[in-house]
Design an enzyme around this catalytic site. Structure first.
Site, PDB file in Angstrom:
ATOM      1  N   HIS A 143       7.903   4.029  11.799  1.00 49.47           N
ATOM      2  CA  HIS A 143       8.013   5.107  12.781  1.00 49.47           C
ATOM      3  C   HIS A 143       6.645   5.399  13.400  1.00 49.47           C
ATOM      4  CE1 HIS A 143      11.926   5.873  10.830  1.00 49.47           C
ATOM      5  NE2 HIS A 143      12.254   6.425  11.976  1.00 49.47           N
ATOM      6  N   LYS A 147       5.228  11.230  12.944  1.00 47.98           N
ATOM      7  CA  LYS A 147       6.322  11.586  12.032  1.00 47.98           C
ATOM      8  C   LYS A 147       5.750  12.125  10.727  1.00 47.98           C
ATOM      9  CE  LYS A 147      10.629   9.785  10.042  1.00 47.98           C
ATOM     10  NZ  LYS A 147      11.436  10.917  10.557  1.00 47.98           N
TER      11      LYS A 147
END
Length: 251
Positions: A143, A147
Site C-alpha cells: 500500500h 497508510k
C-alpha cells in the site's frame, strides 16, 4: 433503479461514487450527507443527518468513524438499508452495527472490491487442495506510504478465508526477524510493504515442492471500492433486516 443517500458525499470516496452513479442507469444519488456543503453535486446535501427527509432505497456511508453512531441510528430508525464502508470502528460501534441490523439490512465488508471478494471465494477452494497437500501459504500486501495500519484489513480477510477453509489450523506470523528457526507447517506468513502511491496490491502464494501458485489482486484506483459499494446498494434494496457482506452480493 436504486435511490441512494451518500453519506460523506464531499469526501474523496463520496465524489468517486457520485461520478460512478452518474454513469449508472440503474442507480441515482438522491441526497448527500456531509459536515461540509461546499460544492454543487446535483443533489441536496444535508450537514445534519437528522434533517435529511429524502426518500431512498439505501445509504452508502464512506464518511468517518465519528459519524458512524448517527448513521446507524438514522438507518435503524428509518429502516433504511445501509452499506457501511467506513473503517476504524471501535468494538462498541461494531456492537451497535449488529443492533442496527436487527432493524434494517446492514452490509459491512473488509474490502468493497468485487475482485477481492471473488478472490476470497477462490482461495477457499484452492486451500482445500493446496494447503491440504502441505503447500506453505504466504501473503504479501502493498500500500501507499500514508497508510497507517499494517497488515491491511484485506490481507487479514484473505488469511481468515484460508484459515476458515482449513478449520483454523494456522497461526499468523507477521515478523520472523527475532526468531532463528525453520518455518512451521502451520504458520501463515503475512508481510506488509509501504511505499509511494500504491493503491493496493495483495498477493497470496501457495508454495510447494518445485511449484508455486500465485493469486494476485491489484487496485489501480479507489474506484474499484466505489463500484463495489454501488453494487452492494443495489443488492440491499428491498432486503430484510440482518447483517450482510460482499460474499452475499457476488454469491
Amino acid at each position: 433503479m436504486v435511490r441512494i443517500i451518500m453519506s460523506g458525499c464531499n469526501g474523496h470516496m463520496g465524489q468517486v461514487i457520485s461520478g460512478l452513479v452518474e454513469k449508472d442507469a440503474d442507480a441515482e444519488i438522491v441526497a448527500g450527507i456531509d459536515i461540509v456543503d461546499n460544492r454543487d453535486n446535483g443533489y441536496p446535501v444535508f450537514t445534519d443527518i437528522d434533517t435529511c427527509d429524502v426518500e431512498a432505497d439505501a445509504m452508502i456511508d464512506f464518511s468517518s468513524a465519528k459519524a458512524t453512531d448517527k448513521v446507524l441510528e438514522y438507518c435503524a430508525k428509518k429502516k433504511l438499508p445501509l452499506v457501511l464502508c467506513t473503517t476504524g470502528l471501535s468494538e462498541e460501534q461494531l456492537a451497535k452495527t449488529k443492533e442496527a441490523a436487527k432493524e434494517t439490512a446492514v452490509l459491512r465488508s473488509a474490502n468493497m472490491s468485487l475482485g477481492i471478494n471473488t478472490l476470497l471465494k477462490l482461495l477457499q477452494d484452492a486451500s482445500k487442495v493446496l494447503a491440504a497437500a502441505g503447500f506453505d501459504v504466504e501473503i504479501v500486501e502493498k500500500h501507499h506510504n500514508q497508510k497507517l495500519d499494517a497488515p491491511s484489513g484485506t490481507a487479514l480477510a484473505l488469511a481468515d478465508s484460508i484459515n476458515e477453509a482449513m478449520d483454523n489450523q494456522y497461526e499468523y506470523i507477521y515478523d520472523r526477524s527475532q526468531v532463528r528457526q525453520k518455518r512451521d507447517k502451520k504458520e501463515l506468513g503475512i508481510s506488509a510493504v509501504r511505499g509511494g502511491t500504491i493503491v493496493g496490491e495483495h498477493e497470496v502464494l501457495f508454495c510447494g515442492p518445485d511449484e508455486v501458485i500465485e493469486f494476485k489482486h491489484t487496485a489501480y484506483s479507489k474506484a474499484v471500492f466505489g463500484k463495489g459499494a454501488v453494487e452492494a446498494a443495489k443488492f440491499l434494496k428491498g432486503k430484510g433486516a440482518g447483517m450482510y457482506d460482499m460474499s452475499d452480493v457476488i454469491g
